[in-house]
Design a protein around this motif. Structure first.
Motif, PDB file in Angstrom:
ATOM      1  N   LEU A   1       0.988   9.473  -0.875  1.00 30.45           N
ATOM      2  CA  LEU A   1       0.972   8.913   0.473  1.00 30.45           C
ATOM      3  C   LEU A   1       0.727   9.994   1.526  1.00 30.45           C
ATOM      4  O   LEU A   1       1.396  11.025   1.545  1.00 30.45           O
ATOM      5  N   ASP A   2      -0.248   9.740   2.399  1.00 34.53           N
ATOM      6  CA  ASP A   2      -0.530  10.576   3.560  1.00 34.53           C
ATOM      7  C   ASP A   2      -0.496   9.639   4.770  1.00 34.53           C
ATOM      8  O   ASP A   2      -1.392   8.806   4.954  1.00 34.53           O
ATOM      9  N   THR A   3       0.527   9.746   5.601  1.00 32.69           N
ATOM     10  CA  THR A   3       0.691   8.811   6.720  1.00 32.69           C
ATOM     11  C   THR A   3      -0.448   8.900   7.738  1.00 32.69           C
ATOM     12  O   THR A   3      -0.655   7.968   8.519  1.00 32.69           O
TER      13      THR A   3
ATOM     14  N   TYR B   1       0.835  -1.211   0.000  1.00 30.91           N
ATOM     15  CA  TYR B   1       0.000   0.000   0.000  1.00 30.91           C
ATOM     16  C   TYR B   1       0.871   1.263   0.000  1.00 30.91           C
ATOM     17  O   TYR B   1       0.688   2.179  -0.803  1.00 30.91           O
ATOM     18  N   ILE B   2       1.847   1.287   0.925  1.00 31.19           N
ATOM     19  CA  ILE B   2       2.711   2.470   1.055  1.00 31.19           C
ATOM     20  C   ILE B   2       3.492   2.731  -0.223  1.00 31.19           C
ATOM     21  O   ILE B   2       3.563   3.873  -0.717  1.00 31.19           O
ATOM     22  N   ASP B   3       4.079   1.679  -0.801  1.00 32.02           N
ATOM     23  CA  ASP B   3       4.925   1.863  -1.983  1.00 32.02           C
ATOM     24  C   ASP B   3       4.134   2.308  -3.200  1.00 32.02           C
ATOM     25  O   ASP B   3       4.617   3.121  -4.007  1.00 32.02           O
TER      26      ASP B   3
ATOM     27  N   LEU C   1       1.336   4.138  -3.221  1.00 30.49           N
ATOM     28  CA  LEU C   1       0.972   5.550  -3.057  1.00 30.49           C
ATOM     29  C   LEU C   1       2.197   6.456  -3.118  1.00 30.49           C
ATOM     30  O   LEU C   1       2.135   7.566  -3.665  1.00 30.49           O
ATOM     31  N   THR C   2       3.317   5.985  -2.571  1.00 24.03           N
ATOM     32  CA  THR C   2       4.553   6.771  -2.625  1.00 24.03           C
ATOM     33  C   THR C   2       4.989   6.977  -4.072  1.00 24.03           C
ATOM     34  O   THR C   2       5.430   8.071  -4.455  1.00 24.03           O
TER      35      THR C   2
END
Length: 332
Positions: free
Chosen positions: A213-215, A203-205, A207-208
């Motif tokens: 990405l919004d933490t 998921y993180i990668d 969006l990054t």
């Protein structure tokens, strides 16, 4: 009542105990025991309600003809289905299954493994829990066949069967982005095991890569207090000043609880937020809610785990590392 023995059957029929033993152990074919005698032995065994002495048999053969299965949550549809397919495959080899549940607890994991070892099962299929490596090493020290399933301990060279959690998670986020969704949240257990950490990392990668990405949209949930924390996560996402477009729930139990609170908060799916479930749920077929979900090859995983275990019992020393692909599907 006195337990009926092979000797009792032999005395009734005027046969030797060895002949009765050959018939009841399925070894009469190829011996000098006639088909007529075999039928008489089987019929008499049924009439006398003969029950084989499993303890005596295990002492003589060195096998209990049972395997242990340790899962983290038998109430979870995924683990329930997985256990079912393991049991069905084990039957084909003549084995019974003893199932234990750990609730993601290290203490319960230790107790489950210790119980299965004391019962002298012939092999163990287990779903690892956080920090449970010592028990896996204990199993390996006994040279007992073992297969890790759904997750594995990377630092231990042992059999495992998993899916490519990272790839399918990254791909499903790419699907959402391709639909024009930008504000995508994730709700996931905060457990340090590769199945869950890889889903979150996919998921993180994704969006990054798209600079989206919004933490603040990453909601890590404590397993023991999951109901309250999932509820709060849904409220936080609903009240986020920048509208959230979708939520990726990285397990079915989190999804079920999350959607319950989305309904309670009046969030319309998919009009206001789209949802993704990591796993298929039977109720998808009777809902009108369009859901993107990840379908895992549960049957193939369960059957392969048993096959590997049986190979190990037959003397294979190979370490098997199977990584299955999962599919992205849609409920309607």
């Amino acid at each position: 009542m006195k337990r009926v023995s092979m000797q009792d059957i032999a005395d009734k029929l005027g046969l030797s105990k060895g002949t009765v033993s050959l018939v009841l152990s399925g070894k009469a074919k190829g011996s000098r025991v006639s088909e007529e005698t075999s039928k008489k032995v089987i019929q008499m065994a049924e009439e006398m309600n003969y029950q084989p002495n499993e303890i005596a048999r295990s002492l003589s053969t060195g096998k209990s003809m049972s395997i242990g299965v340790v899962v983290t949550d038998i109430s979870n549809e995924f683990f329930g289905n997985l256990t079912f397919h393991i049991q069905e495959q084990a039957k084909k080899y003549g084995y019974t299954v003893i199932t234990s549940n750990t609730n993601e607890s290290l203490e319960e994991f230790r107790n489950a493994i210790a119980t299965l070892l004391n019962k002298q099962v012939d092999g163990i299929i287990l779903v690892p829990v956080d920090e449970g490596q010592e028990m896996v090493l204990k199993i390996m020290k006994r040279n007992l066949p073992m297969v890790q399933i759904d997750r594995y301990y990377p630092g231990i060279k042992a059999n495992y069967i998993i899916i490519d959690n990272y790839k399918v998670s990254r791909n499903v986020i790419e699907v959402l982005i391709g639909k024009g969704l930008r504000r995508i949240a994730v709700v996931c257990y905060d457990i340090n095991l590769n199945a869950l950490t890889e889903r979150r990392q996919g998921y993180i990668d994704a969006l990054t890569h798209h600079k989206l990405l919004d933490t603040a949209l990453i909601k890590n949930i404590n397993y023991e207090n999951q109901e309250e924390e999932i509820k709060q996560a849904i409220i936080d996402l609903k009240n986020n000043p920048d509208k959230v477009d979708a939520i990726f729930f990285c397990s079915r139990k989190v999804f079920i609880t999350g959607v319950k609170y989305m309904h309670r908060e009046g969030i319309k799916i998919p009009e206001q937020m789209e949802v993704v479930c990591f796993d298929e749920i039977d109720s998808f077929s009777i809902t009108n809610m369009p859901i993107t979900y990840i379908k895992q090859p549960i049957r193939q995983m369960g059957e392969k785990a048993v096959d590997i275990l049986m190979e190990q019992m037959s003397g294979s020393g190979d370490v098997n590392e199977y990584v299955f692909d999962a599919e992205i599907e849609y409920s309607i």
